[in-house]
Scaffold this active site. Structure first.
Site, mmCIF file in Angstrom:
data_model
loop_
_atom_site.group_PDB
_atom_site.id
_atom_site.type_symbol
_atom_site.label_atom_id
_atom_site.label_comp_id
_atom_site.label_asym_id
_atom_site.label_seq_id
_atom_site.Cartn_x
_atom_site.Cartn_y
_atom_site.Cartn_z
ATOM 1 N N HIS A 67 -22.748 -7.891 -38.515
ATOM 2 C CA HIS A 67 -23.990 -8.604 -38.184
ATOM 3 C C HIS A 67 -24.247 -9.749 -39.152
ATOM 4 O O HIS A 67 -24.052 -9.588 -40.355
ATOM 5 C CB HIS A 67 -25.190 -7.648 -38.228
ATOM 6 N N ARG A 86 -30.530 -16.035 -29.589
ATOM 7 C CA ARG A 86 -31.698 -15.837 -28.729
ATOM 8 C C ARG A 86 -32.694 -14.881 -29.395
ATOM 9 O O ARG A 86 -33.898 -15.117 -29.404
ATOM 10 C CB ARG A 86 -31.232 -15.255 -27.392
#
Ligand code: GUN
Length: 173
Positions: A67, A86
């Site tokens: 991540h 997003r």
């Protein structure tokens, strides 16, 4: 998309569609494909979770390390995955002021130094003011506790991404 459509996908299509349900871990989608057919969407989700839960801690930490930092270098450089972009944008992390960005950068660095993996939070369920607060709070957790919390966030992110892909309300999964 209904479960018949999911069950009809060949390996390549399945990994193309579901490869980023777990951030930058297409291997997990590749493994989940082998478990088909899925009885329903919830069953599909459970297979993603079961794969994560079955890993040794080193593998679970590996998932977290895939991540990017929230509001980190990759966001500045425009190299985030579409999903992460997003989510971070939805939480307002793309429009932080310089002070807020610096504060988060410092906290991200402290977190990484303490736990050895980046801070993961389901950004879509949060917002820019809450992120540094939550990060500062989680810095006080024990490593074992924090690994469990962070994996819980990975699962929340996965649930929301799956719901998007399948065109359903996340509460239906
Ligand atoms: N929450 C939602 N997406 C992400 C991501 O890409 N990185 C981190 N650290 N947290 C997230």
């Amino acid at each position: 998309m209904d479960i018949e459509k999911v069950n009809s996908m060949d390996f390549g299509e399945f990994v193309d569609v579901f490869g980023n349900v777990i951030e930058r871990c297409p291997l997990i989608a590749a493994a989940v494909w082998s478990q088909r057919p899925f009885s329903d969407l919830e069953d599909l989700e459970k297979h993603f979770y079961a794969f994560i839960d079955a890993l040794p801690p080193s593998g679970q930490e590996g998932i977290l390390r895939c991540h990017p930092d929230l509001a980190g270098r990759e966001l500045q450089q425009g190299t985030l995955t579409a999903e992460s972009q997003r989510e971070q944008s939805g939480a307002g992390l793309t429009s932080l002021g310089a002070d807020e960005r610096l504060r988060l950068e410092e906290l991200n660095a402290q977190y990484r130094a303490r736990f050895g993996f980046p801070f993961v939070l389901a950004a879509r369920l949060s917002h820019r003011a809450a992120v540094p607060r939550e990060l500062a709070r989680r810095l006080h957790c024990s490593p074992a506790q924090e690994l469990r919390i962070a994996l819980g966030e990975v699962k929340k992110i996965a649930r929301l991404r799956l719901a998007d892909l399948l065109g359903v309300d996340p509460s239906r999964l």
